[in-house]
Design a protein around this motif. Sequence first.
Motif, PDB file in Angstrom:
ATOM      1  N   ASP A 116      38.358  37.524  50.695  1.00 56.51           N
ATOM      2  CA  ASP A 116      37.799  37.602  49.348  1.00 56.51           C
ATOM      3  C   ASP A 116      38.111  38.953  48.720  1.00 56.51           C
ATOM      4  O   ASP A 116      38.112  39.992  49.396  1.00 56.51           O
ATOM      5  N   ASN A 118      37.086  40.955  44.935  1.00 61.47           N
ATOM      6  CA  ASN A 118      36.495  40.972  43.603  1.00 61.47           C
ATOM      7  C   ASN A 118      37.260  41.976  42.752  1.00 61.47           C
ATOM      8  O   ASN A 118      37.490  43.120  43.180  1.00 61.47           O
ATOM      9  N   ASN A 120      37.541  43.940  39.110  1.00 58.28           N
ATOM     10  CA  ASN A 120      36.862  44.358  37.883  1.00 58.28           C
ATOM     11  C   ASN A 120      37.863  45.076  36.994  1.00 58.28           C
ATOM     12  O   ASN A 120      38.245  46.217  37.259  1.00 58.28           O
ATOM     13  N   SER A 178      33.178  41.582  37.001  1.00 56.90           N
ATOM     14  CA  SER A 178      33.768  41.379  38.324  1.00 56.90           C
ATOM     15  C   SER A 178      34.154  39.917  38.496  1.00 56.90           C
ATOM     16  O   SER A 178      33.315  39.023  38.405  1.00 56.90           O
ATOM     17  N   LEU A 179      35.446  39.678  38.712  1.00 51.87           N
ATOM     18  CA  LEU A 179      35.945  38.317  38.857  1.00 51.87           C
ATOM     19  C   LEU A 179      36.350  38.058  40.306  1.00 51.87           C
ATOM     20  O   LEU A 179      37.038  38.878  40.923  1.00 51.87           O
ATOM     21  N   PRO A 180      35.955  36.917  40.873  1.00 48.41           N
ATOM     22  CA  PRO A 180      36.266  36.613  42.278  1.00 48.41           C
ATOM     23  C   PRO A 180      37.675  36.080  42.460  1.00 48.41           C
ATOM     24  O   PRO A 180      38.164  35.291  41.662  1.00 48.41           O
ATOM     25  N   ASP A 181      38.328  36.512  43.527  1.00 49.60           N
ATOM     26  CA  ASP A 181      39.668  36.046  43.869  1.00 49.60           C
ATOM     27  C   ASP A 181      39.789  36.061  45.386  1.00 49.60           C
ATOM     28  O   ASP A 181      38.846  36.445  46.097  1.00 49.60           O
ATOM     29  N   ASP A 207      30.960  30.019  42.684  1.00 47.03           N
ATOM     30  CA  ASP A 207      31.020  31.367  42.116  1.00 47.03           C
ATOM     31  C   ASP A 207      32.278  31.587  41.285  1.00 47.03           C
ATOM     32  O   ASP A 207      32.487  32.681  40.753  1.00 47.03           O
ATOM     33  N   ARG A 209      35.348  31.346  42.599  1.00 50.69           N
ATOM     34  CA  ARG A 209      36.381  31.900  43.454  1.00 50.69           C
ATOM     35  C   ARG A 209      37.357  30.797  43.855  1.00 50.69           C
ATOM     36  O   ARG A 209      36.931  29.717  44.257  1.00 50.69           O
TER      37      ARG A 209
END
Length: 223
Positions: A116, A118, A120, A178-181, A207, A209
């Motif tokens: 994972d 995150n 930003n 904050s974007l999930p990747d 979420d 992701r």
Amino acid sequence: MKCKYKLQLAAFFMSILMLAACKPNQIMATITPKEAGLTGQWSMKCEQSKTVYGYHYKKVFTFEKNSLQTTLGYYKDTTKGGETCRSQALGFLATFNSYIVLGKTTSPGTRDEHTDMNINTTRVRLAPMDDEHLADFNRPGWNAGVYSGFGQTDWKKNDLKNISNVPAAIIEFHIGTSLPDIFQISRDPNDLRILKMGDKLGNLDQDGRPLMLEKIYATFDNF
């Protein structure tokens, strides 16, 4: 029962509860981007854009400490060399500066292993790279996918303009959010290091992701 053995028994049951609460295919990551092998520059080959119609694009990721700069060049298909991302077809550039935080690793040790991340985004800059796109960026109502002049009328050719404080750009590019990747680093049959990010056009979890990795990838350029 003596206090010593009570404490040992309590610790035993506590460890059992902690193991039961953890998913067997996930481990918590405490490594830094450098330890994860991200540090350096990674470049993608020329690809047809799925979100900016009429363009091919090339993407470069540059990781340093906990920061990421993503640079995208968009090449117009109708210009000679556009489908191979030749410099004469470059229409506009976009750069994104971000702060990144790594999270858990899923399916460690398998082909599907991924970690994972995150992201930003703190700064976005755009630049028209030819006369046609200079006119487009300065013209209200023009857009290419998520890109436009964002109401600015002082664009200059080959000059990256910071639009991080423009309200429409903040919303469009999720600046400050904050974007999930996810990401994966592996090696191809020729032992070349490759980087895959999450497939944002595929299935997402609750979420937001990505659940799968992109099929396209970037190759490692340098430290």
